[in-house]
Scaffold this motif. Structure first.
Motif, PDB file in Angstrom:
ATOM      1  N   PHE A 101      40.881  31.413  25.295  1.00  0.00           N
ATOM      2  CA  PHE A 101      40.969  31.959  26.431  1.00  0.00           C
ATOM      3  C   PHE A 101      41.887  30.661  27.334  1.00  0.00           C
ATOM      4  O   PHE A 101      41.554  29.833  27.954  1.00  0.00           O
ATOM      5  CB  PHE A 101      39.483  31.831  27.285  1.00  0.00           C
ATOM      6  N   LEU A 102      43.277  30.941  26.819  1.00  0.00           N
ATOM      7  CA  LEU A 102      44.203  30.107  27.393  1.00  0.00           C
ATOM      8  C   LEU A 102      45.388  30.829  27.920  1.00  0.00           C
ATOM      9  O   LEU A 102      45.817  31.723  27.648  1.00  0.00           O
ATOM     10  CB  LEU A 102      44.574  29.282  26.032  1.00  0.00           C
ATOM     11  N   THR A 106      39.261  26.661  25.859  1.00  0.00           N
ATOM     12  CA  THR A 106      39.823  27.036  27.065  1.00  0.00           C
ATOM     13  C   THR A 106      40.564  25.917  27.636  1.00  0.00           C
ATOM     14  O   THR A 106      40.674  24.871  26.860  1.00  0.00           O
ATOM     15  CB  THR A 106      38.806  27.916  28.056  1.00  0.00           C
ATOM     16  N   THR A 163      43.525  36.404  29.838  1.00  0.00           N
ATOM     17  CA  THR A 163      43.046  35.449  30.862  1.00  0.00           C
ATOM     18  C   THR A 163      42.861  35.990  32.011  1.00  0.00           C
ATOM     19  O   THR A 163      42.159  35.318  33.084  1.00  0.00           O
ATOM     20  CB  THR A 163      44.176  34.666  31.019  1.00  0.00           C
ATOM     21  N   TYR A 181      37.074  22.582  26.721  1.00  0.00           N
ATOM     22  CA  TYR A 181      38.417  22.517  27.152  1.00  0.00           C
ATOM     23  C   TYR A 181      39.285  21.651  26.236  1.00  0.00           C
ATOM     24  O   TYR A 181      39.054  20.722  25.762  1.00  0.00           O
ATOM     25  CB  TYR A 181      38.502  21.813  28.510  1.00  0.00           C
ATOM     26  N   VAL A 187      35.584  30.182  34.055  1.00  0.00           N
ATOM     27  CA  VAL A 187      34.866  29.608  32.981  1.00  0.00           C
ATOM     28  C   VAL A 187      33.569  29.288  33.665  1.00  0.00           C
ATOM     29  O   VAL A 187      32.374  29.687  33.058  1.00  0.00           O
ATOM     30  CB  VAL A 187      35.419  28.354  32.246  1.00  0.00           C
TER      31      VAL A 187
END
Ligand SMILES: *[C@@H]1O[C@H](CO)[C@@H](O)[C@H](O)[C@H]1NC(C)=O
Ligand SMILES: *[C@@H]1O[C@H](CO)[C@@H](O)[C@H](O)[C@H]1NC(C)=O
Length: 621
Positions: free
Chosen positions: A111-112, A158, A137, A182, A166
């Motif tokens: 999820f970037l 992420t 995203t 992260y 998040v």
């Protein structure tokens, strides 16, 4: 004897010439396209026939060995060579393997935002034989949790840019056993460790190849989510072979090793990740990434980075054409544009303003089992029905009942192919060559995309959900998405068509057309959300006169909603569902509303009285 031979040669030459003249038009184009596509497909299959099979990761590793100093990624002022990305993905792979105990075949959600991190994370997961789920995203709350569940991901990678999204779902994720990390230097959230310091300290040597020893052509490489017209996004399965084929699309369109590709499309979709980044990995080219498309920065970036190839979706090209002209519009080195969804009028304007750029328009869906490439010089066509290719990817255009939202069937229960010039639903036969891998964790949605008993009892076709038209010369034209049409006064209104027409109005910058329900009326009534050009004002008389001249009465929108900004998705597709829901109720809609008043020959402000009259069916539309 010599005379006879001469005569014979002349006769043969004449016959050959005659054959050439009588050959169906475009036969040569079809043959050439067939040869290059077949070569490309064989190349992909050959790679997987090797022992061990050669995946896109192996192709990347080969480039990294041969030319380690070749730039792979540029992002803002950062530059990463093939070697940099290789070493960085090794470090990440060690950390993921050791700390998180990842084993081959496990699905990891990323999820970037667009950044080099996306690319080295992808390669790290590939080195571990893991499957990457590319979460949009823009996903929030329920949609985000659903994305992980659908792919069966118990790990989420992420970055701090998405902290808010998040944290919103974190309690739910933790309670269902999903671990979140992260890929950032530090963590702003308790319970979510930051992995970057560990990654930077990890060894740079490769992880053992045994992790991916089980990878074959049919292994799942990733999940890419497709935004359906209704409901939550579906996780489409991308196999290793499919990944390789998608990556080779760019080469097929002429991408070379010395090219510099500009990608502003989101990497969670196949165009950006598979065709853009994948295309560069395949040929060994450079990709310039941008976190987000910016119309005002586009050409400045192309000059700054010496871009030679751009990627587009139709809307992006329209935005570029809508920017004010500049004297340096043609000062750039872009030679090739790859993408889909460009309208003929935008394409003409684009070339007029920005100079000769070869445009390769392709048609296809992430989960689709075949696609088309525009390989001839036909403006507006998405491709051709190629006599040589068709046996390998048998498709049909079949009659579709727009109102009932289903294919028309004959008395035997089979579908009915449409004739030339008629619009039909594109369906592609599911065969060994054209498999449909479906959606993860959702057999019902997979089955919904499969149409059975199409030409014969027991056959199965992939339902593209797109309406296309084929002309007599077998050129294919995209007409609409099923659902992007509505019926009004017994006629089908194609929203894209009305949009294209209204886009030509002087004061309109952007437009989104949809149908709204009206009491006492069949079908849906046309409505348009518009954004005005900077400094322009809405002119109801002009718009009335214009629509009167250019659109059939049933297609001219009855209602106009003026918005400061049109809501769009991450891939620049316009959102219609909220607009449809809010309709034209002045109590619900805060934006200025206008109503097409035939007696005043103008679009006039929609009053509460008018609204009430329509609701009470006193005013008939
Ligand atoms: C672009 O090309 C010019 C001329 O070849 C070169 O001087 C410049 O360094 C290049 N820029 C980048 C970002 O590679
Ligand atoms: C089809 O390809 C030709 C060049 O090969 C291009 O001129 C034309 O614009 C393309 N059509 C579309 C819709 O992009």
């Amino acid at each position: 004897m010599a005379v006879l031979l001469g005569l014979l040669t002349a006769a043969l030459a004449g016959l050959a010439l005659l054959a050439l003249l009588l050959a169906p038009p475009f036969l040569w184009d079809d043959l050439m396209a067939f040869v290059s596509m077949a070569r490309s497909a064989l190349r992909c299959r050959r790679r997987f026939a090797r022992r061990p099979p050669e995946t896109l990761l192996d192709v990347f590793l080969l480039h990294a060995r041969r030319r380690p100093q070749q730039p792979l990624l540029r992002f803002q002022d950062e530059l990463y060579t093939y070697e940099d990305v290789d070493l960085r993905s090794n470090r990440a792979a060690w950390v993921l393997q050791r700390h998180l105990r990842l084993s081959p075949g496990v699905t990891v959600a990323v999820f970037l935002p667009n950044s080099p991190t996306y690319v080295w994370t992808w390669l790290a997961l590939a080195k571990l034989g893991c499957v990457m789920a590319c979460v949009n995203t823009n996903a929030r709350g329920q949609a985000l949790r659903h994305a992980l569940e659908a792919a069966g991901a118990t790990l989420l990678l992420t970055s701090h840019e998405l902290q808010g999204a998040v944290e919103e779902v974190l309690p739910g994720l933790h309670s269902s056993g999903v671990r979140v990390f992260y890929l950032s230097p530090s963590s702003p959230t308790s319970g979510v460790p930051a992995l970057l310091p560990d990654i930077e300290a990890a060894p740079a040597d490769p992880v053992p190849a045994q992790y991916r020893a089980g990878t074959t052509a049919t292994s799942k490489a990733m999940y890419i989510y497709t935004s359906g017209t209704t409901g939550l996004p579906k996780a489409a399965v991308v196999t290793e072979l499919k990944l390789m084929m998608a990556a080779s699309l760019a080469r097929l369109c002429g991408l070379r090793r010395d090219d510099i590709v500009y990608t502003t499309l989101p990497l969670y979709h196949s165009a950006g990740l598979l065709v853009g980044i994948g295309g560069c990995l395949d040929v060994g080219a450079t990709c310039v990434l941008r976190s987000k498309f910016s119309a005002s920065q586009f050409w400045a970036d192309c000059r700054k980075y010496n871009i030679t190839v751009i990627q587009y979706v139709g809307e992006l090209m329209r935005y570029l054409c809508n920017t004010p002209p500049r004297p340096d519009d043609r000062e750039h080195g872009v030679r090739l544009a790859l993408g889909n969804g460009m309208k003929a009028e935008v394409w003409k304007e684009f070339l007029r303003r920005f100079g000769p750029v070869a445009i390769w328009e392709f048609y296809g869906a992430t989960e689709g089992n075949a696609g088309f490439i525009n390989y001839t010089g036909k403006v507006g066509a998405v491709g051709r029905s190629n006599v040589f290719l068709k046996p390998f990817a048998p498709f049909e255009l079949i009659k579709y009942d727009v109102a009932a939202d289903e294919p028309v069937r004959d008395e035997r229960g089979l579908c009915i192919p449409v004739g030339p010039g008629e619009t039909g639903l594109l369906v592609v036969k599911i065969t060994q060559n054209t498999p449909f891998h479906g959606y993860a964790g959702d057999a019902a949605k997979t089955e919904k995309k499969v149409l059975r008993d199409v030409l014969a009892k027991g056959d199965a076709f992939f339902n593209s959900g797109d309406l296309l038209m084929m002309d007599r010369q077998r050129f294919l034209y995209f007409q609409d998405r099923v659902g992007d049409t509505f019926r009004w006064k017994g006629e089908n209104v194609a929203t894209t068509e009305v949009e294209a027409t209204l886009a030509a109005v002087g004061f309109i910058q952007e437009v989104n057309v949809y149908g709204v329900a009206v009491p006492g009326c069949e079908g849906r009534c046309g409505m348009a959300a518009v954004r005005l050009k900077d400094g322009a004002t809405f002119d109801g008389d002009t718009l009335f006169a214009f629509t009167q001249d250019t659109l059939p009465t049933y297609a001219a929108p009855r209602f106009i909603r003026v918005q400061d900004a049109l809501e769009i998705t991450g891939t620049f597709k316009q959102c219609k569902s909220n607009l449809v829901r809010e309709g034209f109720d002045p109590q619900l809609v805060q934006d200025p509303l206008f109503f097409r008043d035939n007696s005043q020959r103008s679009y006039v402000p929609l009053t509460q009285a008018t609204f009430d009259a329509i609701q009470a069916m006193r005013l008939s539309l």
